[in-house]
Design a protein around this motif. Structure first.
Motif, PDB file in Angstrom:
ATOM      1  N   SER A   4     -14.336 -16.845 -33.388  1.00 22.16           N
ATOM      2  CA  SER A   4     -15.345 -16.440 -34.553  1.00 22.16           C
ATOM      3  C   SER A   4     -15.013 -18.006 -35.279  1.00 22.16           C
ATOM      4  O   SER A   4     -14.343 -18.759 -34.473  1.00 22.16           O
ATOM      5  N   ASN A   5     -15.706 -18.136 -36.304  1.00 19.28           N
ATOM      6  CA  ASN A   5     -15.648 -19.726 -36.748  1.00 19.28           C
ATOM      7  C   ASN A   5     -14.424 -20.359 -36.767  1.00 19.28           C
ATOM      8  O   ASN A   5     -13.577 -19.970 -37.478  1.00 19.28           O
ATOM      9  N   ILE A  77     -16.433 -24.985 -27.616  1.00 16.02           N
ATOM     10  CA  ILE A  77     -16.387 -24.286 -28.859  1.00 16.02           C
ATOM     11  C   ILE A  77     -16.025 -25.313 -30.020  1.00 16.02           C
ATOM     12  O   ILE A  77     -14.824 -25.693 -29.764  1.00 16.02           O
ATOM     13  N   GLY A 117     -21.420 -22.657 -28.572  1.00 18.63           N
ATOM     14  CA  GLY A 117     -20.728 -23.916 -28.230  1.00 18.63           C
ATOM     15  C   GLY A 117     -21.178 -25.108 -28.717  1.00 18.63           C
ATOM     16  O   GLY A 117     -22.281 -25.782 -27.928  1.00 18.63           O
TER      17      GLY A 117
HETATM   18  O1  LIG Z   1     -18.340 -18.503 -33.475  1.00 18.20           O
HETATM   19  C1  LIG Z   1     -19.011 -19.493 -32.786  1.00 18.20           C
HETATM   20  C2  LIG Z   1     -18.812 -20.145 -31.614  1.00 18.20           C
HETATM   21  O2  LIG Z   1     -17.413 -20.007 -31.444  1.00 18.20           O
HETATM   22  C3  LIG Z   1     -19.024 -21.556 -31.501  1.00 18.20           C
HETATM   23  O3  LIG Z   1     -18.663 -22.371 -32.555  1.00 18.20           O
HETATM   24  P1  LIG Z   1     -19.423 -23.781 -32.818  1.00 18.20           P
HETATM   25  O4  LIG Z   1     -20.722 -23.427 -32.935  1.00 18.20           O
HETATM   26  O5  LIG Z   1     -18.673 -24.296 -33.921  1.00 18.20           O
HETATM   27  O6  LIG Z   1     -19.046 -24.554 -31.421  1.00 18.20           O
END
Ligand SMILES: O=C[C@H](O)COP(=O)(O)O
Length: 156
Positions: A4-5, A77, A117
């Motif tokens: 998650s975030n 990510i 990601g």
């Molecule tokens: O929760 C979203 C994903 O883990 C991707 O995160 P991101 O867009 O900050 O790389």
């Protein structure tokens, strides 16, 4: 993988399969994340890794109608290092093939495979144009005004 975030947990494949099955049994919808580490990519084992992760889920569930698969390379990510459109398409197409062969052609067609990601307004259009990229799992950029551009790119 659970993500998650700003928060990513690398979990054993079997544990993820159990979590997906339990969530579905409780009436939840699931976005199941699969993806390789940088070391695994550099070793050439990306598809082996995501296939093993997907297999662990497939072994625990029968109904895929409430499941979305997300390809989230661990190295992308929250890092600002996004997969290239070609890298994303290669893995998404291989994942769809894996599901076709190991689950069913119908599930392969109907299951959304989204990418996550470091998606931003600057890279989303090319990613969204890939035939097997069905949408995005957005972290950091979902907190910014550019999120609307990402939504619109994925909606085309
Ligand atoms: O929760 C979203 C994903 O883990 C991707 O995160 P991101 O867009 O900050 O790389």
């Amino acid at each position: 993988m659970f993500t998650s975030n700003g928060f990513t947990l690398l979990l054993g494949c079997q544990f993820v399969g159990d979590k997906v099955a339990f969530a579905l049994s409780q009436g939840l919808k699931v976005i199941a994340c699969v993806g390789e580490t940088l070391e695994e990519r550099e070793a050439g084992s990306t598809m082996d890794v995501v296939a093993a992760q997907t297999k662990a889920i497939a072994e625990k569930i029968k109904d895929w109608s409430n499941v979305v698969l997300a390809y989230e390379p661990v190295w992308a990510i929250g890092t600002g290092k996004v997969a290239t459109p070609a890298q994303a398409q290669e893995v998404h197409a291989s994942l769809r093939d894996w599901v076709k062969i190991n689950v069913s052609p119908e599930v392969s067609e109907s299951t959304r495979i989204i990418y996550g990601g470091s998606v931003t307004a600057a890279n989303c259009k090319e990613l969204a144009a890939q035939p097997d990229v069905d949408g995005f799992l957005v972290g950091g950029a979902s907190l910014k005004p550019e999120f609307i551009d990402i939504i619109n790119a994925a909606a085309v």
